[in-house]
Motif scaffolding. Sequence first.
Motif, PDB file in Angstrom:
ATOM      1  N   UNK A  36       0.844  -1.197   0.000  1.00  0.00           N
ATOM      2  CA  UNK A  36       0.000   0.000   0.000  1.00  0.00           C
ATOM      3  C   UNK A  36       0.880   1.249   0.000  1.00  0.00           C
ATOM      4  N   UNK A  37       0.212   2.406  -0.107  1.00  0.00           N
ATOM      5  CA  UNK A  37       0.937   3.663  -0.021  1.00  0.00           C
ATOM      6  C   UNK A  37       1.340   3.990   1.407  1.00  0.00           C
ATOM      7  N   UNK A  38       1.984   5.133   1.580  1.00  0.00           N
ATOM      8  CA  UNK A  38       2.482   5.551   2.885  1.00  0.00           C
ATOM      9  C   UNK A  38       1.326   5.748   3.875  1.00  0.00           C
ATOM     10  N   UNK A  39       1.384   5.016   4.999  1.00  0.00           N
ATOM     11  CA  UNK A  39       0.271   5.056   5.954  1.00  0.00           C
ATOM     12  C   UNK A  39       0.674   5.608   7.301  1.00  0.00           C
ATOM     13  N   UNK A  40      -0.216   5.483   8.259  1.00  0.00           N
ATOM     14  CA  UNK A  40       0.133   5.870   9.632  1.00  0.00           C
ATOM     15  C   UNK A  40      -0.711   5.102  10.645  1.00  0.00           C
ATOM     16  N   UNK A  41      -0.356   5.277  11.909  1.00  0.00           N
ATOM     17  CA  UNK A  41      -1.032   4.571  12.998  1.00  0.00           C
ATOM     18  C   UNK A  41      -1.760   5.569  13.894  1.00  0.00           C
TER      19      UNK A  41
ATOM     20  N   UNK B 187      -7.537  -2.743  11.962  1.00  0.00           N
ATOM     21  CA  UNK B 187      -7.685  -2.460  13.383  1.00  0.00           C
ATOM     22  C   UNK B 187      -7.046  -3.556  14.199  1.00  0.00           C
ATOM     23  N   UNK B 188      -6.033  -3.174  14.973  1.00  0.00           N
ATOM     24  CA  UNK B 188      -5.285  -4.131  15.787  1.00  0.00           C
ATOM     25  C   UNK B 188      -5.682  -3.914  17.237  1.00  0.00           C
ATOM     26  N   UNK B 189      -6.136  -4.960  17.891  1.00  0.00           N
ATOM     27  CA  UNK B 189      -6.669  -4.815  19.248  1.00  0.00           C
ATOM     28  C   UNK B 189      -5.603  -5.164  20.276  1.00  0.00           C
ATOM     29  N   UNK B 190      -5.339  -4.202  21.153  1.00  0.00           N
ATOM     30  CA  UNK B 190      -4.204  -4.307  22.069  1.00  0.00           C
ATOM     31  C   UNK B 190      -4.621  -4.635  23.505  1.00  0.00           C
ATOM     32  N   UNK B 191      -5.755  -4.064  23.952  1.00  0.00           N
ATOM     33  CA  UNK B 191      -6.163  -4.255  25.350  1.00  0.00           C
ATOM     34  C   UNK B 191      -7.682  -4.091  25.444  1.00  0.00           C
ATOM     35  N   UNK B 192      -8.318  -4.917  26.281  1.00  0.00           N
ATOM     36  CA  UNK B 192      -9.750  -4.756  26.569  1.00  0.00           C
ATOM     37  C   UNK B 192     -10.633  -5.198  25.413  1.00  0.00           C
ATOM     38  N   UNK B 193     -11.906  -4.830  25.529  1.00  0.00           N
ATOM     39  CA  UNK B 193     -12.900  -5.281  24.551  1.00  0.00           C
ATOM     40  C   UNK B 193     -13.508  -4.093  23.822  1.00  0.00           C
ATOM     41  N   UNK B 194     -13.613  -4.204  22.502  1.00  0.00           N
ATOM     42  CA  UNK B 194     -14.229  -3.146  21.694  1.00  0.00           C
ATOM     43  C   UNK B 194     -15.354  -3.749  20.870  1.00  0.00           C
TER      44      UNK B 194
ATOM     45  N   UNK C 144      -4.034   0.963  11.811  1.00  0.00           N
ATOM     46  CA  UNK C 144      -3.000   1.320  10.840  1.00  0.00           C
ATOM     47  C   UNK C 144      -3.722   1.437   9.512  1.00  0.00           C
ATOM     48  N   UNK C 145      -3.524   2.557   8.821  1.00  0.00           N
ATOM     49  CA  UNK C 145      -4.339   2.799   7.633  1.00  0.00           C
ATOM     50  C   UNK C 145      -3.507   3.401   6.515  1.00  0.00           C
ATOM     51  N   UNK C 146      -3.896   3.039   5.298  1.00  0.00           N
ATOM     52  CA  UNK C 146      -3.046   3.289   4.128  1.00  0.00           C
ATOM     53  C   UNK C 146      -3.886   3.677   2.920  1.00  0.00           C
ATOM     54  N   UNK C 147      -3.399   4.620   2.120  1.00  0.00           N
ATOM     55  CA  UNK C 147      -4.008   4.805   0.800  1.00  0.00           C
ATOM     56  C   UNK C 147      -3.509   3.666  -0.088  1.00  0.00           C
ATOM     57  N   UNK C 148      -4.155   3.446  -1.209  1.00  0.00           N
ATOM     58  CA  UNK C 148      -3.615   2.465  -2.149  1.00  0.00           C
ATOM     59  C   UNK C 148      -2.476   3.091  -2.925  1.00  0.00           C
TER      60      UNK C 148
END
Length: 249
Positions: A126-131, A155-162, A211-215
């Motif tokens: 993918x293109x340049x992304x960010x967190x 979406x990366x889940x790190x702690x708890x419940x969403x 973490x999300x990215x343009x194509x």
Amino acid sequence: MDSFEELIYPMTMQEFFTQYWGKEHFVLKSNCGVCKDWMKNLYTWDHFNQYVNQYPDIKNLQILNYDDNDDRFCLDKVKSGKLNQPFFTKKQVYDFWKNGKSFVIPMAEYQNEGLVNICSGVENYFGRGCANVYCSPQPNSRSFPPHADSTENFLLHNYGKTKWTMYKEFKGEKPRTILAEYELEPGDLLYIPIGQYHKAESMTPRISTSIHFPNKKNQSLKHFKLGKENRSPYYNFKYFLNEDSDSKS
Ligand SMILES: [Fe+2]
């Protein structure tokens, strides 16, 4: 953990790009046979504490619904004068947290080695992304209403419940039809294609990272481009380690 292949394993690249890319969301549970425990260390309460403790000398902090009127406090916009909001003291920021407000840390990828490595790995495709990191102190902390984003979202889940609500509709339509609801926990991965409506709610204190990215430009299955995005080599977290300091002490 620094490759897209590992992130979506056991799904294959072939499966991802032909069946899901830009079209359909999916969830990979951590208990689907592959333990994704590394997500628990990707962003921890220690990382959050260290970051927010440096307030106000930090970048990008946002506080959702800070005024109970669904307004968002954006530290950078207050500093630059773009937003006519009060400049809160550290004690006030602490009180927002104690009173259950969710904190968002956009563009957090350089806060630790794990974040920048996973972004950098996924950027092969993918293109340049960010967190962006989402931290909520308690159940039912207010988050964003249903919305659609203009990037490919993992979406990366790190702690708890969403709790996640996924809508059938994409940008240009109204979010009306609920497709699926999930309760996601540490190690779980959710992919949201560009433009699909979604909503997130904290069910416990939680940390999750998007973490999300343009194509990549003109990316298509027929003419598929691969390759690292250009990140400065100075992001290397070992770069400033003083190799001599150990032996001298
Ligand atoms: Fe979103």
